[in-house]
Structures are given as structure tokens and as C-alpha cells.
Write a protein that holds these residues in place. Structure first.
Motif, mmCIF file in Angstrom:
data_model
loop_
_atom_site.group_PDB
_atom_site.id
_atom_site.type_symbol
_atom_site.label_atom_id
_atom_site.label_comp_id
_atom_site.label_asym_id
_atom_site.label_seq_id
_atom_site.Cartn_x
_atom_site.Cartn_y
_atom_site.Cartn_z
ATOM 1 N N SER A 1 -17.405 -2.807 7.513
ATOM 2 C CA SER A 1 -17.132 -1.527 6.868
ATOM 3 C C SER A 1 -18.329 -0.595 7.010
ATOM 4 N N HIS A 2 -18.060 0.673 7.209
ATOM 5 C CA HIS A 2 -19.107 1.696 7.253
ATOM 6 C C HIS A 2 -19.244 2.403 5.908
ATOM 7 N N LYS A 3 -18.617 1.880 4.867
ATOM 8 C CA LYS A 3 -18.689 2.490 3.538
ATOM 9 C C LYS A 3 -20.096 2.340 2.970
ATOM 10 N N PRO A 4 -20.464 3.191 1.993
ATOM 11 C CA PRO A 4 -21.802 3.123 1.398
ATOM 12 C C PRO A 4 -22.075 1.750 0.761
ATOM 13 N N GLY A 5 -23.280 1.246 0.985
ATOM 14 C CA GLY A 5 -23.702 -0.023 0.399
ATOM 15 C C GLY A 5 -23.509 -1.217 1.314
ATOM 16 N N TYR A 6 -22.579 -1.145 2.225
ATOM 17 C CA TYR A 6 -22.315 -2.282 3.098
ATOM 18 C C TYR A 6 -23.411 -2.468 4.139
#
Length: 77
Positions: free
Chosen positions: A52-57
Motif C-alpha cells: 500500500s502507498h497509504k500514509p504510514g505504510y
């Protein structure tokens, strides 16, 4: 004597199976993974899996020794 030969033949057939080759009893080796705490929970990460490129990953992947490539797959950095 015939009974003895029949028992031996059955034992040999059971040991080698129907194909005539020895039966494999060793477990199949599986690829290992790295347990990592991600924003979505604890995950078992391996190179090549979706990421995932979502924040935090990105930080979680980096701590586990991976990076999320532009193609959406995990790779070693």
C-alpha cells in the motif's frame, strides 16, 4: 513360503507406492516471511506481495526491510 513372499511383496509395494518410486515424507519448504506491525495490523510480509502507498505504510515496510515499489509490489531496498 508363498504367504511369506506375499507379505514381502505387499510391504515393498506399500513402501514404494504405485509409481515404483520412493514416497516423499519430507515436508515441503515454504518461503519465510517477516512479521511487521503496519497501520492495518500485524502482517507477514514477503518480497513480491502487494503493498500500500497509504500514509504510514512506507515506514512500516522500511522497518521490516522492504520498500513499496511503484508497481505496487514489495521489494527489498
Amino acid at each position: 513360503m508363498k504367504r511369506y513372499l506375499a507379505i514381502i511383496a505387499v510391504a515393498i509395494a506399500a513402501a514404494f507406492g504405485p509409481s515404483g518410486t520412493a514416497v516423499a515424507t519430507a515436508p515441503v519448504a515454504t518461503a519465510s516471511c517477516v512479521n511487521a506491525q503496519t497501520p492495518g495490523g500485524v502482517k507477514c510480509l514477503q518480497a513480491g506481495e502487494f503493498c500500500s502507498h497509504k500514509p504510514g505504510y512506507a515506514a512500516a515496510y522500511h522497518r521490516a526491510g522492504f520498500t513499496c515499489k511503484p508497481n505496487g509490489r514489495l521489494g527489498y531496498y
